[in-house]
Design a protein around this motif. Sequence first.
Motif, PDB file in Angstrom:
ATOM      1  N   PRO A 153      19.668  45.954 116.088  1.00  0.00           N
ATOM      2  CA  PRO A 153      20.464  46.875 116.906  1.00  0.00           C
ATOM      3  C   PRO A 153      19.597  47.696 117.866  1.00  0.00           C
ATOM      4  CG  PRO A 153      20.165  47.789 114.717  1.00  0.00           C
ATOM      5  CD  PRO A 153      19.521  46.432 114.705  1.00  0.00           C
ATOM      6  N   ARG A 154      20.148  48.012 119.029  1.00  0.00           N
ATOM      7  CA  ARG A 154      19.450  48.869 119.988  1.00  0.00           C
ATOM      8  C   ARG A 154      20.433  49.858 120.606  1.00  0.00           C
ATOM      9  NH1 ARG A 154      15.884  46.664 125.074  1.00  0.00           N
ATOM     10  NH2 ARG A 154      14.524  46.085 123.311  1.00  0.00           N
ATOM     11  N   LEU A 155      19.964  51.085 120.777  1.00  0.00           N
ATOM     12  CA  LEU A 155      20.688  52.100 121.528  1.00  0.00           C
ATOM     13  C   LEU A 155      20.168  52.106 122.962  1.00  0.00           C
ATOM     14  CD1 LEU A 155      22.451  54.696 121.895  1.00  0.00           C
ATOM     15  CD2 LEU A 155      20.439  56.000 121.110  1.00  0.00           C
ATOM     16  N   HIS A 156      21.074  52.051 123.920  1.00  0.00           N
ATOM     17  CA  HIS A 156      20.715  52.180 125.335  1.00  0.00           C
ATOM     18  C   HIS A 156      21.368  53.454 125.845  1.00  0.00           C
ATOM     19  CE1 HIS A 156      20.836  50.424 129.705  1.00  0.00           C
ATOM     20  NE2 HIS A 156      19.975  51.423 129.562  1.00  0.00           N
ATOM     21  N   VAL A 157      20.578  54.489 126.055  1.00  0.00           N
ATOM     22  CA  VAL A 157      21.098  55.784 126.457  1.00  0.00           C
ATOM     23  C   VAL A 157      20.553  56.130 127.838  1.00  0.00           C
ATOM     24  CG1 VAL A 157      19.228  57.025 125.271  1.00  0.00           C
ATOM     25  CG2 VAL A 157      21.406  58.195 125.738  1.00  0.00           C
ATOM     26  N   PHE A 158      21.395  56.759 128.669  1.00  0.00           N
ATOM     27  CA  PHE A 158      20.964  57.018 130.036  1.00  0.00           C
ATOM     28  C   PHE A 158      21.387  58.400 130.513  1.00  0.00           C
ATOM     29  CE2 PHE A 158      25.332  55.819 130.639  1.00  0.00           C
ATOM     30  CZ  PHE A 158      25.749  56.483 131.783  1.00  0.00           C
ATOM     31  N   ILE A 159      20.717  58.856 131.568  1.00  0.00           N
ATOM     32  CA  ILE A 159      21.114  60.054 132.293  1.00  0.00           C
ATOM     33  C   ILE A 159      20.541  59.935 133.697  1.00  0.00           C
ATOM     34  CG2 ILE A 159      19.110  61.493 131.716  1.00  0.00           C
ATOM     35  CD1 ILE A 159      21.150  63.834 131.343  1.00  0.00           C
ATOM     36  N   ALA A 160      21.242  60.498 134.671  1.00  0.00           N
ATOM     37  CA  ALA A 160      20.795  60.416 136.062  1.00  0.00           C
ATOM     38  C   ALA A 160      19.639  61.371 136.320  1.00  0.00           C
ATOM     39  CB  ALA A 160      21.957  60.739 137.002  1.00  0.00           C
ATOM     40  N   THR A 161      18.712  60.942 137.181  1.00  0.00           N
ATOM     41  CA  THR A 161      17.517  61.757 137.447  1.00  0.00           C
ATOM     42  C   THR A 161      17.276  62.020 138.938  1.00  0.00           C
ATOM     43  OG1 THR A 161      16.170  59.743 137.410  1.00  0.00           O
ATOM     44  CG2 THR A 161      16.318  60.998 135.354  1.00  0.00           C
ATOM     45  N   SER A 162      18.095  61.445 139.808  1.00  0.00           N
ATOM     46  CA  SER A 162      17.885  61.683 141.243  1.00  0.00           C
ATOM     47  C   SER A 162      18.476  63.028 141.638  1.00  0.00           C
ATOM     48  CB  SER A 162      18.533  60.574 142.070  1.00  0.00           C
ATOM     49  OG  SER A 162      19.945  60.617 141.941  1.00  0.00           O
ATOM     50  N   PRO A 163      17.911  63.689 142.649  1.00  0.00           N
ATOM     51  CA  PRO A 163      18.450  64.994 143.080  1.00  0.00           C
ATOM     52  C   PRO A 163      19.933  64.948 143.418  1.00  0.00           C
ATOM     53  CG  PRO A 163      16.300  64.618 144.071  1.00  0.00           C
ATOM     54  CD  PRO A 163      16.679  63.342 143.372  1.00  0.00           C
ATOM     55  N   ILE A 184      15.146  52.233 120.829  1.00  0.00           N
ATOM     56  CA  ILE A 184      15.917  53.049 121.776  1.00  0.00           C
ATOM     57  C   ILE A 184      15.434  52.790 123.196  1.00  0.00           C
ATOM     58  CG2 ILE A 184      16.553  55.375 122.518  1.00  0.00           C
ATOM     59  CD1 ILE A 184      16.085  56.320 119.653  1.00  0.00           C
ATOM     60  N   GLU A 185      16.361  52.323 124.031  1.00  0.00           N
ATOM     61  CA  GLU A 185      16.057  52.166 125.448  1.00  0.00           C
ATOM     62  C   GLU A 185      16.622  53.359 126.199  1.00  0.00           C
ATOM     63  OE1 GLU A 185      17.022  49.181 129.236  1.00  0.00           O
ATOM     64  OE2 GLU A 185      16.793  48.378 127.200  1.00  0.00           O
ATOM     65  N   TRP A 186      15.755  54.007 126.970  1.00  0.00           N
ATOM     66  CA  TRP A 186      16.191  55.151 127.777  1.00  0.00           C
ATOM     67  C   TRP A 186      16.147  54.773 129.247  1.00  0.00           C
ATOM     68  CZ3 TRP A 186      13.795  58.112 131.603  1.00  0.00           C
ATOM     69  CH2 TRP A 186      14.514  59.240 132.007  1.00  0.00           C
ATOM     70  N   SER A 187      17.252  55.043 129.961  1.00  0.00           N
ATOM     71  CA  SER A 187      17.336  54.700 131.383  1.00  0.00           C
ATOM     72  C   SER A 187      17.480  55.941 132.242  1.00  0.00           C
ATOM     73  CB  SER A 187      18.540  53.784 131.641  1.00  0.00           C
ATOM     74  OG  SER A 187      18.293  52.477 131.190  1.00  0.00           O
ATOM     75  N   ALA A 188      16.712  55.956 133.332  1.00  0.00           N
ATOM     76  CA  ALA A 188      16.815  57.013 134.334  1.00  0.00           C
ATOM     77  C   ALA A 188      17.733  56.501 135.438  1.00  0.00           C
ATOM     78  CB  ALA A 188      15.438  57.356 134.893  1.00  0.00           C
ATOM     79  N   GLU A 189      19.028  56.828 135.338  1.00  0.00           N
ATOM     80  CA  GLU A 189      19.964  56.341 136.353  1.00  0.00           C
ATOM     81  C   GLU A 189      19.534  56.820 137.735  1.00  0.00           C
ATOM     82  OE1 GLU A 189      24.756  56.320 137.361  1.00  0.00           O
ATOM     83  OE2 GLU A 189      23.937  57.783 135.954  1.00  0.00           O
ATOM     84  N   ASP A 190      19.608  55.910 138.715  1.00  0.00           N
ATOM     85  CA  ASP A 190      19.193  56.183 140.094  1.00  0.00           C
ATOM     86  C   ASP A 190      17.712  56.570 140.166  1.00  0.00           C
ATOM     87  OD1 ASP A 190      19.860  56.072 142.782  1.00  0.00           O
ATOM     88  OD2 ASP A 190      20.398  58.188 142.894  1.00  0.00           O
ATOM     89  N   ALA A 191      16.916  55.888 139.341  1.00  0.00           N
ATOM     90  CA  ALA A 191      15.483  56.192 139.283  1.00  0.00           C
ATOM     91  C   ALA A 191      14.807  56.028 140.640  1.00  0.00           C
ATOM     92  CB  ALA A 191      14.800  55.289 138.254  1.00  0.00           C
ATOM     93  N   THR A 192      15.245  55.046 141.427  1.00  0.00           N
ATOM     94  CA  THR A 192      14.529  54.741 142.674  1.00  0.00           C
ATOM     95  C   THR A 192      14.763  55.782 143.763  1.00  0.00           C
ATOM     96  OG1 THR A 192      16.360  53.294 143.350  1.00  0.00           O
ATOM     97  CG2 THR A 192      14.490  52.270 142.235  1.00  0.00           C
ATOM     98  N   ARG A 193      15.725  56.692 143.554  1.00  0.00           N
ATOM     99  CA  ARG A 193      15.895  57.803 144.495  1.00  0.00           C
ATOM    100  C   ARG A 193      15.498  59.126 143.841  1.00  0.00           C
ATOM    101  NH1 ARG A 193      21.625  57.657 147.365  1.00  0.00           N
ATOM    102  NH2 ARG A 193      22.376  57.464 145.197  1.00  0.00           N
ATOM    103  N   SER A 194      14.732  59.021 142.758  1.00  0.00           N
ATOM    104  CA  SER A 194      14.285  60.205 142.036  1.00  0.00           C
ATOM    105  C   SER A 194      12.879  60.603 142.475  1.00  0.00           C
ATOM    106  CB  SER A 194      14.283  59.932 140.523  1.00  0.00           C
ATOM    107  OG  SER A 194      15.571  59.581 140.060  1.00  0.00           O
ATOM    108  N   ASP A 195      12.529  61.855 142.204  1.00  0.00           N
ATOM    109  CA  ASP A 195      11.169  62.333 142.456  1.00  0.00           C
ATOM    110  C   ASP A 195      10.229  61.716 141.430  1.00  0.00           C
ATOM    111  OD1 ASP A 195       9.293  64.537 143.688  1.00  0.00           O
ATOM    112  OD2 ASP A 195       9.097  64.709 141.488  1.00  0.00           O
ATOM    113  N   TRP A 196       9.173  61.091 141.875  1.00  0.00           N
ATOM    114  CA  TRP A 196       8.291  60.355 140.967  1.00  0.00           C
ATOM    115  C   TRP A 196       7.608  61.272 139.960  1.00  0.00           C
ATOM    116  CZ3 TRP A 196       5.383  56.110 144.279  1.00  0.00           C
ATOM    117  CH2 TRP A 196       6.351  55.213 144.792  1.00  0.00           C
TER     118      TRP A 196
END
Length: 517
Positions: A93-103, A135-147
């Motif tokens: 089993p794996r949890l894939h949890v995300f939250i947005a990180t772009s401004p 646990i996989e963590w995703s930064a939604e809209d990572a490519t428009r986020s501040d590095w």
Amino acid sequence: MRRIEIFDTTLRDGEQSAGVNLHLHEKLEIAHQLERYGVDVLEAGFPASSRGEFQAVQQIARTVKNCVVAGLARSTERDIDAVWEAVREAAQPRLHVFIATSPIHMEYKLRMTPEQVLETAVAAVRYGARHFSDIEWSAEDATRSDWDFLALIIERVIDAGATVINLPDTVGYITPDEYKRMFQYLLERVPNIHRVKLSAHCHDDLGLAVANTLAAIEAGVHQVEGTINGIGERAGNASLEEVGVALAIRKEYYQATTRLNLRETVHTSKLVSKLTGMVVPPNKAVVGVNAFAHESGIHQDGVLKHKLTYEIIRPEMVGWTSNSMVLGKHSGRHAFREKCAELKLELSEAEFEQLFNAFKALTEKKKEITDDDILALYMEMNSQAADSKYELQFLHVWYGTNGTTTATVGIRCPDGRVVEEAATGKGSVEAIYNTIERALGTSLQLIDYRIQSTTGGRDSLAEVYVKVETEGWTGNGRGVDNDVLAASAKAYLDAINRIHLKQQWEQSTTTGSSAHA
């Protein structure tokens, strides 16, 4: 040679495609084929979104054994609990949890400060770690986020228990060079990044999803995400079959491989296409019907002299093989059973007999039966068997070029009654749909109507796909028959059945919002 893990999200991100609505048995069918295809991670769905989605993820987790089964969650305890209950019986089993990180997402969608997003992300991963070791963590809209903000939040969620870090190009905005540099930057700036796998998830809004995915592999990611046929929201996702074949054909350049069984590629593509109703364009790379077709005289001459002149991919490599055994009216059970095994159809003895009878009935109308015909019959059989409420018993249509078209239908209802009704329309399909609505006492709006044939020839089976709406509910339906009008009627009833099933599911749960990782 590095091995790249394949994360398939056909059943989650792919099903978020406009107009796609899969039954439980259809999701299971796709899941088992993806397992045969050799994906490493199968994202089965978003359990908190509905009771039906939860049940589908749970069933997949219980039956799929040869790959990781993941469920998606927003950064809330409710969503994370739903994933755990759905996938806890999975072998992996794996949890894939995300939250947005772009401004733009943090300000306008989440209405949270960067500090609040950081705190929420860490708390969600820490909470998930109570149950999950993966646990996989995703930064939604990572490519428009501040590095630099990405570097900070990634470091913190790794310390909280994340084992995979996914940096999606959620809106298909980035270019291959930029995506590559983003991963390289974070590899240099995040001190604990060596403790996790890095993953890429690309959307195709600018037609760069596969190119960006391959660039991420060059940058050193361990996992890539995508869907079969590239389906998904808006312009879709990276096509996993294209990525897999690109790595196989250019393995000396990428120095990377996958465990995909590429000979299952075409079969997987066809299955997903038929069940979702999303037609594969003829010029689609790898799986399009024209992918290995040559019309130009110069090209034909070159291929005849040496295939490598114009074909860099062997058709057999991805499963484009010619039928050595033609099925027809004289074929018996043994030959048909062998063909079902070849097509990876899992049938009980009763189901085999039902499908064989449908096949024999078709041979009375069609001389040669193709693989696509058998797949269409199989899917039609399952559609009728699972969650069926209304079933077409008979259909008569009176049509004249200078007169009004009249249709008469008989529909078997859930309680066993057969309702008969007649109505008129400007054309045959309109007359049929007006008659069905009158028989069932409902009003529907036809949003989409598409028809295609399983093969060439006048005796081909017709496959009709429709999308209908009633009182805010939408449903997609599929119908298969030798007769176009009968297929149209079946598709309409299938859509109505799916709406009723969806209503039953939604009545017993609070629907979560759609996820866009």
